[in-house]
Design a protein around this motif. Structure first.
Motif, mmCIF file in Angstrom:
data_model
loop_
_atom_site.group_PDB
_atom_site.id
_atom_site.type_symbol
_atom_site.label_atom_id
_atom_site.label_comp_id
_atom_site.label_asym_id
_atom_site.label_seq_id
_atom_site.Cartn_x
_atom_site.Cartn_y
_atom_site.Cartn_z
ATOM 1 N N ARG A 82 0.819 -1.215 0.000
ATOM 2 C CA ARG A 82 0.000 0.000 0.000
ATOM 3 C C ARG A 82 0.858 1.272 0.000
ATOM 4 N NH1 ARG A 82 -0.156 -2.656 4.720
ATOM 5 N NH2 ARG A 82 0.348 -1.601 6.673
ATOM 6 N N TYR A 83 2.136 1.150 0.378
ATOM 7 C CA TYR A 83 3.034 2.307 0.398
ATOM 8 C C TYR A 83 3.360 2.801 -1.000
ATOM 9 C CZ TYR A 83 3.456 0.453 5.101
ATOM 10 O OH TYR A 83 3.169 -0.022 6.355
ATOM 11 N N ILE A 84 3.209 1.944 -1.999
ATOM 12 C CA ILE A 84 3.326 2.416 -3.380
ATOM 13 C C ILE A 84 2.329 3.533 -3.614
ATOM 14 C CG2 ILE A 84 2.900 1.799 -5.798
ATOM 15 C CD1 ILE A 84 3.936 -0.998 -5.156
ATOM 16 N N HIS A 85 1.139 3.337 -3.106
ATOM 17 C CA HIS A 85 0.036 4.263 -3.332
ATOM 18 C C HIS A 85 0.158 5.509 -2.453
ATOM 19 C CE1 HIS A 85 -2.107 1.083 -5.603
ATOM 20 N NE2 HIS A 85 -1.407 0.305 -4.788
ATOM 21 N N SER A 86 0.376 5.309 -1.166
ATOM 22 C CA SER A 86 0.411 6.452 -0.258
ATOM 23 C C SER A 86 1.557 7.412 -0.588
ATOM 24 C CB SER A 86 0.536 5.973 1.192
ATOM 25 O OG SER A 86 1.725 5.232 1.392
ATOM 26 N N GLU A 87 2.738 6.874 -0.864
ATOM 27 C CA GLU A 87 3.881 7.748 -1.121
ATOM 28 C C GLU A 87 3.775 8.456 -2.469
ATOM 29 O OE1 GLU A 87 6.291 8.610 1.045
ATOM 30 O OE2 GLU A 87 5.111 7.463 2.494
ATOM 31 N N THR A 88 3.172 7.794 -3.451
ATOM 32 C CA THR A 88 2.983 8.447 -4.752
ATOM 33 C C THR A 88 1.943 9.553 -4.642
ATOM 34 O OG1 THR A 88 3.569 6.394 -5.895
ATOM 35 C CG2 THR A 88 2.401 8.060 -7.173
ATOM 36 N N LEU A 89 0.847 9.294 -3.960
ATOM 37 C CA LEU A 89 -0.180 10.317 -3.761
ATOM 38 C C LEU A 89 0.351 11.469 -2.922
ATOM 39 C CD1 LEU A 89 -3.242 7.969 -3.106
ATOM 40 C CD2 LEU A 89 -2.823 9.321 -5.163
ATOM 41 N N GLU A 90 1.225 11.161 -1.968
ATOM 42 C CA GLU A 90 1.829 12.202 -1.123
ATOM 43 C C GLU A 90 2.735 13.116 -1.946
ATOM 44 O OE1 GLU A 90 2.977 14.064 2.622
ATOM 45 O OE2 GLU A 90 1.443 12.544 2.266
ATOM 46 N N ARG A 91 3.499 12.540 -2.844
ATOM 47 C CA ARG A 91 4.487 13.307 -3.610
ATOM 48 C C ARG A 91 3.842 14.143 -4.711
ATOM 49 N NH1 ARG A 91 10.158 12.672 -4.215
ATOM 50 N NH2 ARG A 91 10.945 13.601 -6.155
ATOM 51 N N TYR A 92 2.740 13.659 -5.278
ATOM 52 C CA TYR A 92 2.135 14.327 -6.439
ATOM 53 C C TYR A 92 0.674 14.686 -6.157
ATOM 54 C CZ TYR A 92 6.214 12.038 -8.458
ATOM 55 O OH TYR A 92 7.491 11.593 -8.701
ATOM 56 N N PRO A 93 0.407 15.897 -5.691
ATOM 57 C CA PRO A 93 -0.958 16.303 -5.349
ATOM 58 C C PRO A 93 -1.921 16.296 -6.535
ATOM 59 C CG PRO A 93 0.653 17.799 -4.376
ATOM 60 C CD PRO A 93 1.397 16.930 -5.332
ATOM 61 N N ASP A 94 -1.390 16.366 -7.764
ATOM 62 C CA ASP A 94 -2.249 16.380 -8.945
ATOM 63 C C ASP A 94 -2.602 14.968 -9.415
ATOM 64 O OD1 ASP A 94 0.469 16.020 -9.627
ATOM 65 O OD2 ASP A 94 0.100 16.616 -11.699
ATOM 66 N N ILE A 95 -2.039 13.964 -8.779
ATOM 67 C CA ILE A 95 -2.338 12.566 -9.110
ATOM 68 C C ILE A 95 -3.373 12.037 -8.125
ATOM 69 C CG2 ILE A 95 -1.371 10.235 -9.168
ATOM 70 C CD1 ILE A 95 -0.689 12.045 -11.584
ATOM 71 N N ASN A 96 -4.395 11.383 -8.647
ATOM 72 C CA ASN A 96 -5.462 10.857 -7.800
ATOM 73 C C ASN A 96 -5.604 9.343 -7.845
ATOM 74 O OD1 ASN A 96 -6.391 13.491 -6.982
ATOM 75 N ND2 ASN A 96 -7.288 13.699 -9.026
ATOM 76 N N VAL A 97 -4.951 8.708 -8.820
ATOM 77 C CA VAL A 97 -5.119 7.268 -9.009
ATOM 78 C C VAL A 97 -3.755 6.624 -9.247
ATOM 79 C CG1 VAL A 97 -6.296 5.458 -10.321
ATOM 80 C CG2 VAL A 97 -7.385 7.686 -10.021
ATOM 81 N N VAL A 98 -3.525 5.507 -8.572
ATOM 82 C CA VAL A 98 -2.270 4.765 -8.708
ATOM 83 C C VAL A 98 -2.608 3.305 -8.988
ATOM 84 C CG1 VAL A 98 -0.089 4.094 -7.610
ATOM 85 C CG2 VAL A 98 -1.125 6.334 -7.094
#
Length: 271
Positions: A82-98
């Protein structure tokens, strides 16, 4: 009880999981997440369940972007990565889906020196260079060497790969993961699903073209002829066209999974 808007979002989310399985992007593993539109600090993601078998609210949890922990105590186990998702969403506020999966067509490029490149006009989102995340470079002495993104440190290292080859404000749509799979990102569910499907199609076409080229013994072989990949201009112009047309295949993909008895979407009002 989820709001009407959240229920609609999660109905689309479940359709995407089913579509990605139907098209061979996800198998019994892999996962998809979507940021909460009512609270950007949390995201929704399936529990520890095969994507094709996710069917309703009981299969989905809400997690914090900050640390990937569940918002509500007692939430069933989430995917280990799940850290793939949380860290990517944390780094890129304009991204909503991983999206994270293990499609073999893409894994092949993660373990070879052959770069994955945009070879078809349906996959210009791959850009000119696709990063390849090598988790082995980030292992500490006591880490488990199983290629899984098990914590925030490894998740942050993966997330950083999306803009590792690009200038400020730009990032790759997809990152390969050595010996493991891939992660793709977008602003919405439909676009992320499109990217997952056509990244696999592109890899399949590119691999077949490479085999044909290497087997060819005609006059062009000695003349230096090779594979025609998309140019930077073609990449830019093709994506400007394709991103406006995603709803066309999406409608077909939804219909395909709705008529297949394997897939159950309890949140779809038209089921």
């Amino acid at each position: 009880m989820a709001s009407t808007n959240i229920t609609q979002l999660l109905a689309t989310y479940i359709h995407a999981l089913h579509i990605l399985h139907h098209h061979g992007v996800l198998d019994g593993y892999g996962h998809l997440s979507v940021r909460n539109p009512d609270n950007a600090a949390t995201f929704f993601m399936m529990h520890q369940r095969a994507p094709a078998l996710v069917s309703g609210l009981d299969d989905i949890g809400e997690y914090r972007v900050s640390d990937a922990e569940p918002v509500s105590p007692g939430t069933p186990a989430a995917p280990l990565e799940r850290y793939i998702h949380s860290e990517t969403l944390e780094r890129y506020p304009d991204i909503n889906v991983v999206l994270h999966g293990h499609a073999g067509e893409l894994v092949s490029y993660s373990i070879s020196d052959v770069p994955l490149r945009a070879a078809i006009h349906m996959a210009p989102f791959l850009g000119e260079e696709v990063p390849n995340f090598d988790i082995t470079k980030y292992y500490l002495p006591n880490d488990t060497h199983d290629f899984l993104v098990r914590d925030q440190r490894l998740g942050a290292a993966l997330a950083a790969e999306f803009d590792s080859h690009w200038g400020p404000g730009n990032k790759s749509s997809l990152v390969l993961m050595r010996s493991h799979g891939f992660t793709a990102i977008a602003a919405d569910i439909e676009t992320t699903t499109y990217k997952g499907i056509y990244a696999v199609v592109n890899a399949r076409v590119q691999s077949e073209a490479i085999k044909i080229q290497h087997a060819y013994s005609g006059p062009r072989a000695e003349g230096g002829g090779g594979i025609a990949y998309l140019t930077p201009r073609q990449i830019r112009d093709s994506w400007q066209t394709e991103k406006q047309l995603i709803q066309r295949p999406w409608a077909l993909w939804v219909r395909e999974v709705k008529v297949n008895p394997l897939y159950v979407n309890e949140l779809d009002p038209d089921r």
